[in-house]
Write a protein that holds these residues in place. Structure first.
Motif, PDB file in Angstrom:
ATOM      1  N   UNK A 124       0.819  -1.201   0.000  1.00  0.00           N
ATOM      2  CA  UNK A 124       0.000   0.000   0.000  1.00  0.00           C
ATOM      3  C   UNK A 124       0.860   1.260   0.000  1.00  0.00           C
ATOM      4  N   UNK A 125       0.373   2.224  -0.727  1.00  0.00           N
ATOM      5  CA  UNK A 125       1.136   3.437  -0.938  1.00  0.00           C
ATOM      6  C   UNK A 125       0.921   4.422   0.200  1.00  0.00           C
ATOM      7  N   UNK A 126       2.010   4.923   0.750  1.00  0.00           N
ATOM      8  CA  UNK A 126       1.913   5.950   1.799  1.00  0.00           C
ATOM      9  C   UNK A 126       2.158   7.314   1.181  1.00  0.00           C
ATOM     10  N   UNK A 127       1.427   8.282   1.715  1.00  0.00           N
ATOM     11  CA  UNK A 127       1.472   9.620   1.151  1.00  0.00           C
ATOM     12  C   UNK A 127       2.881  10.190   1.142  1.00  0.00           C
ATOM     13  N   UNK A 128       3.621   9.954   2.262  1.00  0.00           N
ATOM     14  CA  UNK A 128       4.974  10.508   2.365  1.00  0.00           C
ATOM     15  C   UNK A 128       5.856  10.075   1.203  1.00  0.00           C
ATOM     16  N   UNK A 129       5.761   8.770   0.872  1.00  0.00           N
ATOM     17  CA  UNK A 129       6.602   8.239  -0.196  1.00  0.00           C
ATOM     18  C   UNK A 129       6.225   8.868  -1.523  1.00  0.00           C
ATOM     19  N   UNK A 130       4.917   9.028  -1.715  1.00  0.00           N
ATOM     20  CA  UNK A 130       4.437   9.623  -2.964  1.00  0.00           C
ATOM     21  C   UNK A 130       4.926  11.067  -3.078  1.00  0.00           C
ATOM     22  N   UNK A 131       4.829  11.810  -1.956  1.00  0.00           N
ATOM     23  CA  UNK A 131       5.237  13.217  -1.931  1.00  0.00           C
ATOM     24  C   UNK A 131       6.700  13.329  -2.342  1.00  0.00           C
ATOM     25  N   UNK A 132       7.502  12.436  -1.785  1.00  0.00           N
ATOM     26  CA  UNK A 132       8.942  12.483  -2.033  1.00  0.00           C
ATOM     27  C   UNK A 132       9.247  12.251  -3.519  1.00  0.00           C
ATOM     28  N   UNK A 133       8.562  11.271  -4.111  1.00  0.00           N
ATOM     29  CA  UNK A 133       8.800  10.936  -5.518  1.00  0.00           C
ATOM     30  C   UNK A 133       8.352  12.076  -6.419  1.00  0.00           C
ATOM     31  N   UNK A 134       7.191  12.639  -6.123  1.00  0.00           N
ATOM     32  CA  UNK A 134       6.676  13.748  -6.942  1.00  0.00           C
ATOM     33  C   UNK A 134       7.632  14.933  -6.878  1.00  0.00           C
ATOM     34  N   UNK A 135       8.094  15.163  -5.663  1.00  0.00           N
ATOM     35  CA  UNK A 135       9.004  16.301  -5.452  1.00  0.00           C
ATOM     36  C   UNK A 135      10.264  16.121  -6.305  1.00  0.00           C
ATOM     37  N   UNK A 136      10.790  14.900  -6.301  1.00  0.00           N
ATOM     38  CA  UNK A 136      12.035  14.630  -7.034  1.00  0.00           C
ATOM     39  C   UNK A 136      11.831  14.749  -8.536  1.00  0.00           C
ATOM     40  N   UNK A 137      10.774  14.082  -9.046  1.00  0.00           N
ATOM     41  CA  UNK A 137      10.650  13.990 -10.503  1.00  0.00           C
ATOM     42  C   UNK A 137       9.912  15.158 -11.146  1.00  0.00           C
ATOM     43  N   UNK A 138       9.115  15.861 -10.348  1.00  0.00           N
ATOM     44  CA  UNK A 138       8.410  17.019 -10.927  1.00  0.00           C
ATOM     45  C   UNK A 138       9.060  18.321 -10.477  1.00  0.00           C
ATOM     46  N   UNK A 139      10.169  18.181  -9.738  1.00  0.00           N
ATOM     47  CA  UNK A 139      10.900  19.350  -9.217  1.00  0.00           C
ATOM     48  C   UNK A 139       9.962  20.308  -8.513  1.00  0.00           C
ATOM     49  N   UNK A 140       9.190  19.787  -7.591  1.00  0.00           N
ATOM     50  CA  UNK A 140       8.176  20.595  -6.924  1.00  0.00           C
ATOM     51  C   UNK A 140       8.729  21.303  -5.703  1.00  0.00           C
ATOM     52  N   UNK A 141       8.247  22.474  -5.494  1.00  0.00           N
ATOM     53  CA  UNK A 141       8.554  23.187  -4.263  1.00  0.00           C
ATOM     54  C   UNK A 141       7.227  23.317  -3.527  1.00  0.00           C
ATOM     55  N   UNK A 142       7.025  22.523  -2.510  1.00  0.00           N
ATOM     56  CA  UNK A 142       5.745  22.465  -1.832  1.00  0.00           C
ATOM     57  C   UNK A 142       5.495  23.722  -1.024  1.00  0.00           C
ATOM     58  N   UNK A 143       4.221  24.028  -0.869  1.00  0.00           N
ATOM     59  CA  UNK A 143       3.880  25.095   0.077  1.00  0.00           C
ATOM     60  C   UNK A 143       3.228  24.411   1.272  1.00  0.00           C
ATOM     61  N   UNK A 144       3.564  24.916   2.476  1.00  0.00           N
ATOM     62  CA  UNK A 144       3.127  24.238   3.687  1.00  0.00           C
ATOM     63  C   UNK A 144       2.286  25.115   4.581  1.00  0.00           C
ATOM     64  N   UNK A 145       1.533  24.423   5.405  1.00  0.00           N
ATOM     65  CA  UNK A 145       0.937  25.101   6.548  1.00  0.00           C
ATOM     66  C   UNK A 145       1.710  24.522   7.722  1.00  0.00           C
ATOM     67  N   UNK A 146       2.488  25.387   8.423  1.00  0.00           N
ATOM     68  CA  UNK A 146       3.326  24.891   9.503  1.00  0.00           C
ATOM     69  C   UNK A 146       2.495  24.496  10.704  1.00  0.00           C
ATOM     70  N   UNK A 147       2.729  23.333  11.232  1.00  0.00           N
ATOM     71  CA  UNK A 147       1.951  22.943  12.417  1.00  0.00           C
ATOM     72  C   UNK A 147       2.893  22.605  13.571  1.00  0.00           C
ATOM     73  N   UNK A 148       4.036  23.223  13.563  1.00  0.00           N
ATOM     74  CA  UNK A 148       4.953  23.055  14.695  1.00  0.00           C
ATOM     75  C   UNK A 148       5.950  21.939  14.469  1.00  0.00           C
ATOM     76  N   UNK A 149       7.082  22.122  15.083  1.00  0.00           N
ATOM     77  CA  UNK A 149       8.144  21.129  14.948  1.00  0.00           C
ATOM     78  C   UNK A 149       8.004  20.055  16.007  1.00  0.00           C
TER      79      UNK A 149
END
Ligand code: ADP
Length: 777
Positions: free
Chosen positions: A670-695
């Motif tokens: 089963x596919x986890x979102x984190x893994x998908x995010x990482x792959x998309x970021x790498x291959x689509x050269x994405x710069x994500x925008x975030x809503x910070x929810x604390x460290x």
């Protein structure tokens, strides 16, 4: 009676002083003889007796070397002296006779006299010479007798030796004409052959005729070889007179003696040895046969085992694929659904249960697959740079809730010298640690669980190859393990202890963990006391590494979108629900998803829509994923598009095959979102925008988590916490659950905190709920 000392007589081989007894009644004769001996005084002692009686008395006192006795004496005659029953034969006797007594002299010789002397003036004066000659003769004859006796003795000994040896000894002459003549055969030759000595002696051809016809030619050739003077050893069969065949070894040495050549030979019966050799040979041949047979059997068995193992692997691979595919649907949609803020508390709870159950199933599948990989020696570690501090903290965050739910303390004690980054197989290290921590919490009802990570060789003094030695230890105050149970806990499917705890596990965890730790170069150890608790630990070497992008490891943020134009992804999967899950995941990240239900349709759609990325299932009817990607890679229009394989297969070979076929990356279902995010970021050269929810808590200082107290996970903002506190103070457990469920859907970083609250609220443990909220405000 006169006694005159006369001296020595020279004997043949040495000086001996001789004692002579002269028996003579006639005084004149006695004196004449005595005078004649005077010149020999050094060599002869002469004692004179005048009668037989007198002579016997003298002989009682000494032993003469020679007696000279007159034939006629007053009390008898010389013959009587010779034949006297007490006569000592150890000395010779010479008889003196008068003229005309020759007849008597002959009689005297017959009676045992050594010699006789016819008395005359001349002969009496010659007496010393006569005595000397007689003595020499006597001594010589004694020596001869002794030599003969010795010879007889030695012959007897030789005969005895020969007859006591079981071997047959022979001596054969090779004459100058080259003829063989048996000169000697030891007595045992009769026993050996069954023929008489007489038959064999001197008859070489007879011996040859005893040799087995099959061996005769060879034996004869070997015997002829002896003519050249060479030694020889041959083995042949003899036919015994009784018809039996026996094996002999004939060891012949040749010696030249004068004109002729002599063979000295020893013939030994080696029948028994030959029999043993034959048996051994047979046995060896049989053994070889047996080995060949067994090898064939073994080969068959190995092939059968390999076939069975292949079948098992295939079955596991198929089963895992079949199980993962529906799980992908279940887990994918729970992830998507949980984002929906409009769900009721009950629906949220139900979704959480679905998600937990799905995850549990997935763990089970993974464990069984891991074990089969380990058994097939196909498990490998993939070392990548890992943010060790984050990994450990993440693991702690994951388990701390369970400790709190059970009401036990959890203490995490990281060494302040821990390196930030190390090369490790993150998945496997996490798997081992979670297994140990889960077990510790599972088998502990009161007290605490302590997780310690220490640096054994400090970063300042790393080991030779720059690696550092880390030790991981999990100790608990739980039920413990009895000494008899200890050896069993590392075996697959072994669960010990009471039923209540067993129900929660599979008994595979420790078997897998130990093997993984061994692959890391260490070993998993345990010490435990029933009723007091257990300590599990392992140590291994790790290479410290510098992490390039620390940011990606640290923040817990919610993606709101990405910068730049909207990207398009093509998803190819024959299973409708997989398509929908993946499509929804992509859409929720702001990416347009185009769906295709087969390889063929995928290619058509790709040409139509020109996606930025393709997510491709591998196993499909018709054109499968491998074929599809290879067509893409050969199409000038599409070949530049990154293709990500998404497969339910958990086997490395499928991953490798997909990469070889042209895929850029492999993601497993089963596919986890984190893994998908990482792959998309790498291959689509994405710069994500975030809503910070604390460290999340990022200290390497010991985090001490007492019973239901401060935890190292993201907690909601103060106003949300105030609402919770208010509800808790009023004892509104239902309200707490609803509020917590809402927080969870707000962002998954609050999941741990919210779920703990929900659990405690469900149990109506108001005090713990209150403590948890207060400590985190
Ligand atoms: P599982 O936990 O799934 O049953 P494991 O292989 O992880 O399987 O553990 C095997 C068995 O070892 C457990 O069933 C339990 O009996 C025993 N065990 C493991 N860890 C502990 C612990 N910390 N305290 C007591 N018993 C333990």
């Amino acid at each position: 009676m006169t006694s005159v000392n006369h001296g020595e007589i020279m004997s043949g081989d040495g000086i001996e002083k001789s004692h002579i007894l002269l028996v003579e009644d006639e005084i004149a004769h006695a004196e004449l003889i005595s005078r004649a001996f005077e010149s020999k005084v050094d060599m002869v002692t002469l004692t004179v007796a005048h009668s037989l009686h007198d002579a016997r008395a003298r002989l009682g006192a000494f032993k003469p070397d020679l007696v000279i006795v007159d034939l006629l004496l007053p009390d008898g005659n010389g013959i009587e002296f010779l034949t006297h029953e007490e006569r000592d034969l150890s000395y010779p006797v010479i008889i003196m006779t008068s003229h005309g007594d020759e007849q008597v002299a002959v009689e005297a010789i017959k009676a045992g006299a050594l010699d006789y002397v016819v008395k005359s003036d001349v002969s009496l004066l010659e007496m010393p010479h006569i005595a000397e000659r007689a003595l020499r003769e006597w001594r010589l004859s004694i020596k001869r007798q002794q030599a003969e006796a010795r010879l007889r003795e030695s012959e007897e000994r030789f005969r005895q030796v020969i007859s006591s040896i079981s071997d047959h000894i022979y001596m054969t002459e090779i004459t100058t004409d080259g003829v063989f003549i048996n000169r000697y055969l030891s007595p045992n030759s009769e026993e050996l052959t069954g023929y008489s000595h007489a038959q064999m002696l001197g008859n070489w051809d007879f011996w040859l005729s005893l040799i087995h016809p099959d061996d005769r030619a060879n034996a004869e050739a070997q015997f002829l070889y002896l003519k050249t003077g060479q030694h020889n050893e041959i083995e042949y069969r003899l036919i015994h007179a009784n018809g039996h065949t026996l094996w002999v070894r004939d060891n012949a040495r040749v010696k030249d003696e004068g004109e002729s050549r002599i063979i000295y030979g020893v013939v030994s019966d080696i029948t028994e040895r030959k029999q043993i050799e034959a048996e051994l040979k047979q046995y060896r041949e049989h053994l070889e046969e047996l080995v060949v047979k067994r090898t064939v059997e073994l080969k068959r068995a190995t092939e059968a085992a390999q076939a069975a193992s292949r079948a098992k692997s295939e079955f596991l691979s198929n089963m895992s694929h079949e199980l993962r595919t529906p799980l992908n649907g279940i887990l994918g949609y729970t992830q998507i659904l949980k984002r929906d803020a409009n769900l009721t508390g009950r629906q949220q709870d139900a979704l959480s249960i679905i998600q937990e159950s799905g995850n549990h199933l997935l763990t089970l599948i993974n464990d069984i697959l891991d074990l089969s990989k380990i058994e097939a020696s196909r498990m490998e570690l993939y070392l990548v740079p890992v943010h060790l501090l984050n990994l450990l903290r993440d693991i702690v965050n994951g388990v701390v809730m369970r400790a709190q739910q059970k009401g036990i303390s959890f203490r995490y004690e990281p060494d302040p010298d821990l390196p930030t980054g190390v090369l490790a197989d993150e998945k496997r290290l996490r798997q081992v640690l979670i297994n140990l921590l889960d077990n510790a919490i599972k088998f502990t009802d009161t007290g605490e669980v302590v997780f310690q990570v220490s640096v054994l060789s400090s970063t300042a003094t790393p080991t030779e190859n720059g690696r550092i030695h880390l030790r991981f230890q999990v100790s608990d105050t739980g039920i413990g393990i009895t000494p008899s149970q200890l050896p069993r806990i590392f075996r697959p499917f072994e669960q010990v202890g009471d039923r209540r705890h067993r129900a929660e596990g599979t008994g595979l965890g420790l078997a897998i963990s130990r093997r993984l730790v061994q692959m890391m170069g260490g070993d998993l150890h345990v010490s435990s006391k029933p009723g007091e608790g257990s300590v599990f630990w392992f140590a291994a070497n790790f290479t410290p590494t510098v992490l390039q992008d620390l940011a990606e490891f640290s923040a817990a943020r919610k993606i709101t979108g990405y910068k730049g134009s909207r990207r398009r992804a093509l998803v190819i999967d024959d299973k409708k629900h997989n398509l929908l899950v993946l499509g929804d995941m992509l859409e929720s990240l702001g990416i347009e998803a185009v769906l295709a239900e087969s390889g063929e349709e995928g290619l058509t759609r790709a040409h139509q829509v020109r996606p930025d990325i393709i997510l491709l299932d591998l196993v499909m009817p018709g054109m499968d994923g491998y074929e599809t990607v290879s067509v893409i890679r050969h199409s000038p229009d599409l070949q530049h598009i990154p293709v990500i394989a998404v497969s339910a297969s958990a086997f490395d070979k499928d991953k490798e095959r997909s990469l070889t076929a042209g895929c850029n990356e492999f993601l497993s279902k089963p596919l986890y979102e984190d893994a998908l995010v990482k792959v998309l970021e790498t291959y689509l050269h994405l710069e994500w925008t975030y809503q910070d929810i604390g460290l999340v808590h990022q200290t390497s200082q010991p985090v001490i988590l007492e019973e239901a107290t401060a935890v190292s996970f993201a907690v909601p903002p103060v106003n949300d916490m105030s609402i919770l506190l208010d509800l808790a103070l009023r004892g509104d457990m239902r309200g707490i659950r609803q509020q917590a469920t809402r927080l969870k859907t707000q962002h998954h970083a609050y999941t741990s905190f919210a779920e703990t609250l929900i659990q405690l609220a469900r149990q109506y443990d108001e005090q713990k709920v209150l403590a948890l909220i207060k400590q985190n405000m």
